[in-house]
Design an enzyme around this catalytic site. Structure first.
Site, mmCIF file in Angstrom:
data_model
loop_
_atom_site.group_PDB
_atom_site.id
_atom_site.type_symbol
_atom_site.label_atom_id
_atom_site.label_comp_id
_atom_site.label_asym_id
_atom_site.label_seq_id
_atom_site.Cartn_x
_atom_site.Cartn_y
_atom_site.Cartn_z
ATOM 1 N N GLY A 1 0.804 -1.231 0.000
ATOM 2 C CA GLY A 1 0.000 0.000 0.000
ATOM 3 C C GLY A 1 0.828 1.269 0.000
ATOM 4 N N ASP B 1 -7.177 0.492 -0.132
ATOM 5 C CA ASP B 1 -5.862 0.965 0.326
ATOM 6 C C ASP B 1 -5.931 2.408 0.823
ATOM 7 O OD1 ASP B 1 -5.210 -1.487 -0.672
ATOM 8 O OD2 ASP B 1 -3.552 -0.808 -1.935
HETATM 9 C C1 MEV Z 1 -3.955 -3.749 -4.066
HETATM 10 O O1 MEV Z 1 -3.353 -3.430 -2.825
HETATM 11 C C2 MEV Z 1 -5.303 -4.368 -3.830
HETATM 12 C C3 MEV Z 1 -6.108 -4.708 -5.088
HETATM 13 O O2 MEV Z 1 -7.327 -5.311 -4.611
HETATM 14 C C4 MEV Z 1 -6.403 -3.520 -5.934
HETATM 15 C C5 MEV Z 1 -7.415 -2.578 -5.317
HETATM 16 O O3 MEV Z 1 -8.092 -2.915 -4.338
HETATM 17 O O4 MEV Z 1 -7.548 -1.453 -5.869
HETATM 18 C C6 MEV Z 1 -5.387 -5.753 -5.927
#
Ligand code: MEV
Length: 331
Positions: A116, A161
């Site tokens: 993140g 995130d």
């Molecule tokens: C990325 O940290 C998490 C994902 O689910 C993308 C998102 O939620 O935007 C892969």
């Protein structure tokens, strides 16, 4: 006046990727943070220095339409710069202030690790720049501008995130059409976790695009997988609220299997996921977008050291962490 804001990274306990398709997810802040300092200039230049995000020094400037452009052609736009540029541009549009600034960023997380970092950069930049131009935004406003930043850079992004980086803690998030709800989970037991990290070749954007491609090509197969991830997140919430780490671990294992089905794991991540289980973890899974990057293992306090060693001997970097700390802070 210099404004300094700091925002945490995150681990996704359950539900990444499916959360992009509006399924719930459970996510926790970690004790690794990004710190952004911002000082307003008296011209229209934005200078960025972020040595540990591989940005030695970049100059952006507002053009006559108020758009932020790279002043020099650096050949490629470094990925963290895209987030900073969109974050500042959104704050400028939102507050109607178009001011140059000197921005310095420090990160205690590896870049592109799936922890993140990009959301933490966006949240802390939005908070520091908006306050520096004289508008102290609420956390809700900051989280929503950070989500917009992620959507603009990645094309497709969930609010997961940006929300955890703003609010911190351990949260259950339920995205809706253009909004979302989130609740803080009060887990009655300690959750000893270790992060394993392997170098990542792909960006979040690529991994999200891969799932989209599979979803379009094999809807009858991929849609139910996404549906199942949503269901296991609901079960995981119940297990966590009861403090049942055995069930919480099993659901991590199931979640990892489903993520592998979606095509977002890798041999290196699978090696860490399986070796940590062999060394006694309750459960383990990749965390974040995948394609390399981070995985997590949940273990008893007594087992954590051995699980950490298991990560090292399988060519991963163990990162100790305590989850659930504060979100955005001005320092
Ligand atoms: C990325 O940290 C998490 C994902 O689910 C993308 C998102 O939620 O935007 C892969």
């Amino acid at each position: 006046m210099k404004i300094v804001a700091s925002a945490p990274g995150k681990v996704t306990l359950y539900g990444e990727h499916a959360v992009v398709y509006k399924k719930p997810a459970i996510v926790a802040s970690i004790d690794r943070r990004v710190t952004v300092s911002c000082e307003i200039r008296d011209d229209d230049r934005i200078t960025i220095r972020a040595l540990n995000l591989e940005i030695p020094g970049v100059i952006l400037t507002y053009n006559k339409d108020g758009e932020i452009v790279l002043e020099t052609d650096y050949g490629r736009v470094l990925s963290a710069v895209s987030y900073i540029r969109e974050a500042i541009s959104l704050v400028s549009e939102y507050t109607n202030e178009f001011k140059g600034a000197d921005i310095k960023i420090e990160s205690s997380m590896p870049v592109g690790a799936g922890l993140g970092t990009s959301a933490a950069v966006s949240v802390a930049t939005i908070a520091a720049y908006s306050k520096a131009v004289g508008h102290e935004l609420s956390k809700k406003e900051i989280a929503s501008l950070a989500w917009e930043t992620e959507k603009r850079v990645q094309g497709l992004a969930s609010p997961m995130d940006s929300t955890i980086s703003t609010f911190g803690g351990i949260i259950y998030i339920q995205p809706g059409e253009n909004s979302f709800t989130h609740e803080s989970l009060d887990i009655p037991v300690e959750m000893p976790l270790i992060i394993g990290y392997v170098k990542r070749k792909y960006k979040t954007k690529d991994m999200v695009a891969l799932v989209k491609k599979y979803k379009e090509k094999y809807p009858e197969i991929i849609d139910p997988v996404i549906e199942l991830i949503g269901k296991l997140v609901v079960e995981a919430k119940t297990a966590l609220l009861k403090g049942d780490l055995i069930v919480a671990g099993e659901l991590m294992n199931i979640n990892h299997g489903l993520l592998d089905t979606l095509g977002v794991s890798s041999k290196e991540l699978n090696d860490l996921v399986y070796v940590t289980r062999a060394f006694g973890a309750y459960g383990s899974k990749l965390s974040g977008a995948g394609g390399g990057g981070a995985m997590i293992a949940l273990a008893s306090k007594e087992r954590l050291k051995e699980v950490s060693t298991a990560i090292s001997i399988s060519n991963g970097l163990p990162i100790d962490t305590v989850i659930g700390g504060p979100g955005l802070l001005y320092v």
